[in-house]
Write a protein that holds these residues in place. Structure first.
Motif, PDB file in Angstrom:
ATOM      1  N   PHE A  12     -42.853 -62.644 -29.904  1.00  0.00           N
ATOM      2  CA  PHE A  12     -42.730 -64.558 -30.172  1.00  0.00           C
ATOM      3  C   PHE A  12     -43.694 -65.346 -31.026  1.00  0.00           C
ATOM      4  O   PHE A  12     -44.623 -64.363 -30.480  1.00  0.00           O
ATOM      5  N   SER A  13     -43.143 -65.710 -31.340  1.00  0.00           N
ATOM      6  CA  SER A  13     -44.324 -66.374 -32.310  1.00  0.00           C
ATOM      7  C   SER A  13     -44.403 -67.919 -32.239  1.00  0.00           C
ATOM      8  O   SER A  13     -43.195 -68.798 -32.631  1.00  0.00           O
ATOM      9  N   SER A  14     -45.067 -68.639 -32.261  1.00  0.00           N
ATOM     10  CA  SER A  14     -44.949 -69.514 -31.782  1.00  0.00           C
ATOM     11  C   SER A  14     -44.748 -70.965 -33.372  1.00  0.00           C
ATOM     12  O   SER A  14     -44.251 -72.291 -33.015  1.00  0.00           O
ATOM     13  N   GLU A  29     -40.198 -72.203 -31.744  1.00  0.00           N
ATOM     14  CA  GLU A  29     -40.488 -72.738 -30.432  1.00  0.00           C
ATOM     15  C   GLU A  29     -39.138 -72.732 -29.303  1.00  0.00           C
ATOM     16  O   GLU A  29     -39.244 -72.511 -27.860  1.00  0.00           O
ATOM     17  N   MET A  71     -38.374 -68.848 -28.697  1.00  0.00           N
ATOM     18  CA  MET A  71     -39.475 -68.756 -27.491  1.00  0.00           C
ATOM     19  C   MET A  71     -39.489 -69.184 -26.745  1.00  0.00           C
ATOM     20  O   MET A  71     -39.770 -68.315 -24.994  1.00  0.00           O
ATOM     21  N   ALA A  96     -46.273 -67.035 -26.096  1.00  0.00           N
ATOM     22  CA  ALA A  96     -44.535 -66.588 -25.035  1.00  0.00           C
ATOM     23  C   ALA A  96     -45.257 -66.828 -23.579  1.00  0.00           C
ATOM     24  O   ALA A  96     -45.139 -68.230 -23.285  1.00  0.00           O
ATOM     25  N   GLN A 154     -46.819 -70.902 -23.999  1.00  0.00           N
ATOM     26  CA  GLN A 154     -46.895 -72.274 -23.655  1.00  0.00           C
ATOM     27  C   GLN A 154     -46.190 -72.855 -22.178  1.00  0.00           C
ATOM     28  O   GLN A 154     -46.120 -73.673 -22.057  1.00  0.00           O
TER      29      GLN A 154
END
Length: 311
Positions: A110-112, A115, A118, A148, A151
């Protein structure tokens, strides 16, 4: 034909599940397409779970790196695979570290930048944090550097869980005591035992002392770990036994001399520091080789001159 076979085989997973699983793996070996193999492998894993014969698929997880090179999967397929494997290992209770490893692989996909997708990883991020804190012989991870997990810091429901992993990876025992005072019910809800957390945080706090103090006074260890004077050497030995640090105990001067320690958090900053250290070592070795070569040339010149003088 392959689809017809696995559809029929997986319809009644509880009836002779081991035999059905064997048929699935025979089908896997007959296929040539990498993605078709992955698809059948995932069907086999799900069937093993439903048929309660996951012990037959666990040995294949050791070949996972080779499978990934062969299958060349996209991100979504990787997530599905890693999470399925992590769940199987957790259910089998074979190794919490192996389950954690695949859970981390899942979270790393998962990448920022995304969103929306994620957000589906929140529960697994919390699970990874709890597993890390709960496992008594796990002292290093890079969870804090994963989007991940990051967040959770501002999440209304899981902010305290993020605070917990931040304490275990960057702070000392006193911070944990403050956290426990305010969140004891939260810890209990996740099955975390206060006494076990104290023991782990004492070891991690001692490692943090070693990182910042090459010579740690007994008194500092005592105060940081909240222990008695006669327990200081015991905890140092525990840290050495757990391979968290290399050190010598100077009983005469009441200090611990630290020569090596592990990094609790191994993220981007630690990789950069390692890169700089390796570059420095490489430069030093190059200088040594250059000096040796220069001396060799000089010696060869002297020997040649002596030879001319003799003739």
């Amino acid at each position: 034909m392959a689809e017809l076979i696995y559809t029929k085989v997986t319809q009644q997973p509880n009836e002779k599940p081991a035999l059905r699983l064997k048929i699935m793996f025979n089908l896997y070996n007959l296929l040539e397409s990498p993605y078709s193999r992955f698809f059948v492998y995932m069907k086999a894993l799900n069937m093993a779970v439903n048929g309660k014969v996951t012990e037959h698929v666990v040995p294949s997880f050791k070949k996972m790196d080779g499978f990934l090179r062969e299958w060349n999967l996209g991100v979504k397929d990787q997530r599905q695979l890693f999470l399925t494997v992590a769940n199987i290992l957790k259910e089998n209770k074979i190794s919490s570290k192996d389950s954690f490893k695949f859970l981390v692989k899942y979270l790393a996909t998962f990448s920022s930048e995304d969103e929306l997708s994620m957000s589906e990883a929140k529960e697994e991020a919390v699970r990874a944090i709890v597993e890390f804190v709960k496992t008594p012989d796990m002292f290093q991870c890079d969870l804090l550097d994963m989007p991940a997990v990051a967040q959770l810091e501002k999440d209304a429901k899981y902010a305290q869980v993020y605070q917990l992993i931040n304490i275990f990876l960057t702070q000392r025992l006193d911070a944990y005591f403050d956290f426990h005072t305010a969140n004891s019910t939260l810890l209990e809800s996740y099955g975390l035992v206060h006494e076990d957390c104290i023991e782990k945080m004492r070891l991690m706090s001692l490692v943090d002392l070693g990182k910042n103090e090459p010579q740690i006074p007994y008194s500092l260890i005592r105060d940081t770990l909240k222990i008695e004077d006669n327990e200081v050497e015991l905890w140092v030995v525990k840290a050495i036994t757990a391979k968290l640090m290399d050190c010598k105990i100077d009983q005469m001067n009441q200090v611990v001399l630290v020569s090596r320690w592990i990094e609790r958090r191994f993220g981007q900053h630690q990789w950069q520091a390692l890169r700089m250290k390796l570059a420095s070592w490489r430069g030093n070795i190059a200088n040594v080789l250059s000096t040796i070569q220069a001396n060799k040339i000089s010696e060869d010149g002297v020997q040649a001159t002596q030879g001319l003088a003799i003739h």
